[in-house]
Scaffold this motif. Structure first.
Motif, PDB file in Angstrom:
ATOM      1  N   ASN A 191      10.435   6.506  49.975  1.00  0.00           N
ATOM      2  CA  ASN A 191       8.921   6.724  50.597  1.00  0.00           C
ATOM      3  C   ASN A 191       9.012   7.980  50.807  1.00  0.00           C
ATOM      4  O   ASN A 191       8.013   8.860  50.867  1.00  0.00           O
ATOM      5  N   ASN A 192      10.253   8.643  51.638  1.00  0.00           N
ATOM      6  CA  ASN A 192      10.073   9.861  52.138  1.00  0.00           C
ATOM      7  C   ASN A 192      10.144  11.056  50.525  1.00  0.00           C
ATOM      8  O   ASN A 192       9.467  12.029  51.002  1.00  0.00           O
ATOM      9  N   VAL A 195       6.210  11.281  48.977  1.00  0.00           N
ATOM     10  CA  VAL A 195       4.950  11.842  49.880  1.00  0.00           C
ATOM     11  C   VAL A 195       5.192  13.324  49.204  1.00  0.00           C
ATOM     12  O   VAL A 195       4.339  14.119  49.440  1.00  0.00           O
ATOM     13  N   LYS A 196       6.177  13.717  48.742  1.00  0.00           N
ATOM     14  CA  LYS A 196       6.473  15.469  47.986  1.00  0.00           C
ATOM     15  C   LYS A 196       6.149  15.339  46.838  1.00  0.00           C
ATOM     16  O   LYS A 196       6.040  16.409  46.216  1.00  0.00           O
TER      17      LYS A 196
END
Length: 594
Positions: A191-192, A195-196
């Motif tokens: 998930n982290n 987002v990038k």
């Protein structure tokens, strides 16, 4: 060519041929076969399916040109699978076993589920040349992912579950990944990373996740045939593992359908890693998001009709229990596991008598440690292999029944190797003289993703891969690795790029210059150690903590960090890494912790 060259990769050797003649050893070039594989041997202009014929000939010759059948290639539910050319194969028997739950999947079930998975991927928008990232700990469904993605002409990139979100995001961005397939333990980092990276459309989880699509939705898709896709096996990429190559930052390795078919054909040769269908079981605990774990640990046994017991990771008790319970006959291991088998008291509590010839890869294996494990477990032997992501897996291995402990063996069928003198660039023609290993064969990558310069440095115009490893061969043609030209550090079989660690060190406000080298760590291979020149005051412990918080666990500075006055370099600015261990003007040293 219509169809799916890797549609059911667990058995896709049937769509290619194996020209597996092993010639006598030649002093200047060790050739396993003089004839390279060609394009029409991977599907054929006449759409003929070819199968391996009798491979029991004492001369180790496989003609493999026998025509089996004429069908419309990869249409409908007609799948010609190499398992059917394996003596004793029964599609109604189990082919995959979850090593934790014991759940079994038969070949017939697996084929049906892979067809459904491929269609499921198509239904959610996966198109040819799209990239899917597989990021997680081992699951039986990894076979579904691999086959389902490549069946659509899409590309799978594999990412180690230990990567941090930042490291994963770099790979996702580099590949323009569209979908991430992950496991529950890696969802947060996925998930982290997502987002990038704008290209990532969705995360799909193998297992329960409250906020993501479950992979079982794809498996349960109603379908009875693969998507109709045109694939060029010579040029279309199927898999993109990441490797640091001989130097520099991790790079995407472009492996075509032909590369992977060739490797599986080579592995199934009776002198390499053959399996007896219905009788043998492979127990897999090493990461299947690594080229060895994927090709040797999972796809090779499955492609020969041998059941594969899948464990999420290596955990001593569950691993030993699985070998005992399922009567595992084969296991892909690495030197730390050999050390475990040879020395850990826990091993004696389990019946491991079914295990006959484990296969060690990822790093060189010492003769002494090998003999300790063989003696303790009363094995037929331990075989060792050698390869790289760039070679689709193994390019050297000990031939069956011809072990030389400490050696990486001989080239696998259809592979030519030679040693190049690192001083004058000439081919070495005498035994026991050391040089860089070069190899050529149908399993060698076509190059690196978006990096033509690295491709030119590593692969010659006529197809030789420069491995960066120094070796010699003996009078029998067995190769022995003795050193490494490349900067890459290998810890527990994982590749660590010094350049990558140096870039993070240099981001610390107190660090002016940085260099990282590998220091010996017994059976673990090497651990990274850093040397830094400061521009302002900082404690070594502070800098080491800074980097360790930003990298995967296996990349941590277990070798410590040393503050020095100067880092030796050439006038060009290139770091002289070989001189760093001799630096003795360090002001502060940290204890090595493996």
């Amino acid at each position: 060519m219509d169809g799916i060259l890797l549609c059911v990769f667990i058995c896709l050797c049937a769509i290619g041929t194996v020209l597996c003649k092993t010639d006598e050893f030649s002093c200047h070039e060790c050739r396993s076969d003089m004839q390279p594989l060609c394009a029409d041997e991977f599907g054929g202009k006449d759409n003929k399916f070819l199968k391996p014929c009798n491979m029991s000939d004492e001369s180790m010759t496989v003609s493999c040109r026998k025509e089996v059948n004429k069908v419309q290639p990869y249409k409908g539910a007609v799948i010609i699978r190499s398992c059917y050319y394996t003596d004793g194969f029964k599609p109604e028997e189990e082919i995959e076993i979850n090593g934790i739950t014991g759940q079994e999947t038969t070949f017939d079930q697996l084929e049906s589920e892979i067809v459904s998975t491929a269609t499921g991927f198509k239904n959610i928008g996966l198109q040819k040349n799209d990239i899917v990232c597989l990021y997680g700990t081992n699951r039986p469904e990894f076979a579904h992912v691999f086959c389902g993605v490549t069946a659509n002409g899409a590309i799978l990139t594999i990412a180690n579950s230990q990567l941090t979100a930042e490291e994963l995001a770099t790979q996702l961005y580099d590949t323009s990944t569209k979908f991430i397939i992950t496991t529950p333990d890696c969802v947060t980092k996925a998930n982290n990373a997502k987002v990038k990276v704008p290209s990532v459309k969705e995360i799909i989880v193998i297992g329960y996740s409250e906020f993501h699509r479950n992979f079982s939705d794809l498996i349960e898709t109603k379908a009875n045939q693969f998507p109709d896709v045109k694939i060029n096996p010579d040029t279309d990429t199927a898999l993109v593992p990441y490797s640091s190559g001989t130097t520099g930052l991790p790079k995407g390795v472009l492996l075509t359908h032909k590369n992977l078919v060739a490797e599986l054909c080579q592995l199934r040769h009776p002198t390499i890693i053959p399996f007896v269908s219905g009788e043998e079981k492979s127990v897999s605990c090493l990461p299947m998001v690594h080229i060895a774990g994927l090709m040797i640990g999972m796809l090779n046994p499955l492609s020969q009709g041998a059941a594969t017991v899948v464990l999420p990771r290596f955990e001593a008790e569950s691993y030993l229990k699985a070998i005992q319970k399922f009567r595992g006959t084969f296991s892909l291991i690495a030197p730390p596991l050999v050390n475990f088998f040879a020395k850990d008291p826990m091993v004696s509590k389990y019946d491991l008598s079914s295990l006959h010839t484990p296969y060690s890869g990822a790093a060189p294996l010492s003769k002494t440690l090998t003999e300790q494990m063989v003696h303790r477990l009363k094995l037929q032997g331990i075989r060792q292999g050698y390869g790289m992501s760039e070679t689709s897996g193994a390019i050297f291995t000990d031939p069956v029944g011809c072990y030389k402990y400490g050696s990486i063996g001989k080239p696998v069928p259809n592979t030519i190797s030679k040693l190049i003198d690192i001083e004058n660039g000439e081919t070495i023609t005498k035994a026991f003289e050391s040089g860089e290993i070069w190899a050529r064969g149908p399993q060698i990558t076509k190059g690196y993703l978006n990096n033509e310069e690295a491709t030119r440095r590593s692969i010659t115009e006529d197809g030789w891969i420069k491995t960066g490893d120094i070796a010699y061969y003996d009078d029998d043609g067995h190769y022995f690795v003795v050193d490494r030209l490349k900067d890459i550090i290998k810890y527990k079989g994982y590749q660590i790029s010094p350049t990558y660690l140096e870039s993070i060190l240099l981001s610390h406000e107190a660090v002016l210059e940085a260099a990282v080298v590998g220091v010996p760590a017994d059976v673990f291979g090497e651990v990274p150690k850093a040397y830094v020149v400061l521009k302002s005051h900082a404690e070594a412990t502070e800098i080491q903590k800074y980097i360790n918080e930003r990298v995967s666990p296996y990349k941590k500075l277990r070798g410590g960090l040393e503050i020095v006055d100067e880092i030796p370099k050439l006038p060009s600015g290139k770091i002289l890494r070989r001189k760093l261990p001799q630096t003795d003007n360090g002001k502060e040293n940290l204890k090595i912790n493996y």
